[in-house]
Scaffold this motif. Sequence first.
Motif, PDB file in Angstrom:
ATOM      1  N   PRO A 141      -7.323 -15.859 -40.261  1.00  0.00           N
ATOM      2  CA  PRO A 141      -8.657 -15.687 -40.448  1.00  0.00           C
ATOM      3  C   PRO A 141      -9.484 -15.911 -39.050  1.00  0.00           C
ATOM      4  O   PRO A 141      -8.902 -16.400 -38.285  1.00  0.00           O
ATOM      5  N   PRO A 142     -10.684 -15.761 -38.889  1.00  0.00           N
ATOM      6  CA  PRO A 142     -11.484 -16.143 -37.774  1.00  0.00           C
ATOM      7  C   PRO A 142     -11.385 -17.746 -37.413  1.00  0.00           C
ATOM      8  O   PRO A 142     -10.996 -18.297 -38.400  1.00  0.00           O
ATOM      9  N   SER A 143     -11.512 -17.886 -36.239  1.00  0.00           N
ATOM     10  CA  SER A 143     -11.295 -19.245 -35.764  1.00  0.00           C
ATOM     11  C   SER A 143     -12.438 -20.212 -36.689  1.00  0.00           C
ATOM     12  O   SER A 143     -13.546 -19.844 -36.673  1.00  0.00           O
ATOM     13  N   GLY A 144     -12.058 -21.255 -36.875  1.00  0.00           N
ATOM     14  CA  GLY A 144     -12.838 -22.235 -37.670  1.00  0.00           C
ATOM     15  C   GLY A 144     -13.082 -22.026 -39.146  1.00  0.00           C
ATOM     16  O   GLY A 144     -13.904 -22.761 -39.721  1.00  0.00           O
ATOM     17  N   GLN A 145     -12.317 -21.050 -39.877  1.00  0.00           N
ATOM     18  CA  GLN A 145     -12.436 -20.647 -41.295  1.00  0.00           C
ATOM     19  C   GLN A 145     -11.218 -20.740 -41.848  1.00  0.00           C
ATOM     20  O   GLN A 145     -10.233 -20.479 -41.405  1.00  0.00           O
ATOM     21  N   THR A 146     -11.245 -21.474 -43.209  1.00  0.00           N
ATOM     22  CA  THR A 146      -9.953 -21.190 -43.899  1.00  0.00           C
ATOM     23  C   THR A 146      -9.594 -19.771 -44.475  1.00  0.00           C
ATOM     24  O   THR A 146     -10.759 -18.901 -44.451  1.00  0.00           O
ATOM     25  N   CYS A 147      -8.770 -19.490 -44.995  1.00  0.00           N
ATOM     26  CA  CYS A 147      -8.372 -18.069 -45.736  1.00  0.00           C
ATOM     27  C   CYS A 147      -9.195 -18.040 -47.008  1.00  0.00           C
ATOM     28  O   CYS A 147      -9.899 -17.010 -47.162  1.00  0.00           O
TER      29      CYS A 147
END
Length: 270
Positions: free
Chosen positions: A184-190
């Motif tokens: 996922p994008p940096s700073g986000q969970t799946c």
Amino acid sequence: MNALVWYVIMKWMPKGSSCVDFVTQRSLYEVRKRPSKSYSWVAFMLANICAELPWNTLMSVFIFFGWYYPIGLYHNAEPTGAVTERGALLFLLIWSFVMFTSTFTHMIIASVDVAENGGNIATLQFSLTILFCGVLVSPSKLPGFWIFMYRVSPFTYLVDAMLSVSLANALAFCSSVEVSVFDPPSGQTCGQYLSACTSIAGGSLSDVNATSQCEFCAIMDTNAFLSQVNSYYDHRWRNFGLMWAYVAFNVCAALFPYWFGRVPKSAKKN
């Protein structure tokens, strides 16, 4: 599952031996019984059709118990508590199928003189119903002209019913080769990254709190798979009723050609 349905269908495809038996009995009737007026042609035709029904019913029992329970299809009905209903309906579908094959054979051979020709015609027409039922080629990929074959084929409704009754309303799990893995994008969970997608299209994540190597399965239940092959659980009883409509059609289509082509007509008096 498609392979199992295909196997059952191919095992019960009308064979030439049925045509040979009918032609032999028809010859005896037309040479001996009809001239002596022992009984009518209607009694002869219906007796030949009905004589096979008890035997086919017995075979339905062996097919059902030798297939449904050994491979564990009843487990798919356990989450909804419909084991008895779905098991009984699948037996009825198998029963209607063997009734169809029997009456289909009589429909083809009723007015055909040579047993081998009848067997060839039956095999060709039976193969066409299988080819256009949506298993080998989906309806969306059929040329526009041929879509009518999909709609009139009895196995369109038989396969729809057998697949849905066997597999519907159960959880589905992806194998390792079916799982989509991504970061996922940096700073986000799946879970945060795919929340909008899963709320619309469905699917599941192995770990919603993971921040890398998200493992996504596009299908959560068997209904999602069934919808992709145009099979719906809500159609189950409708499809069962349609199979018996085809059986009734076969019987009528066996009687009319025999009457039209082989029954002597009374000469009109001047």
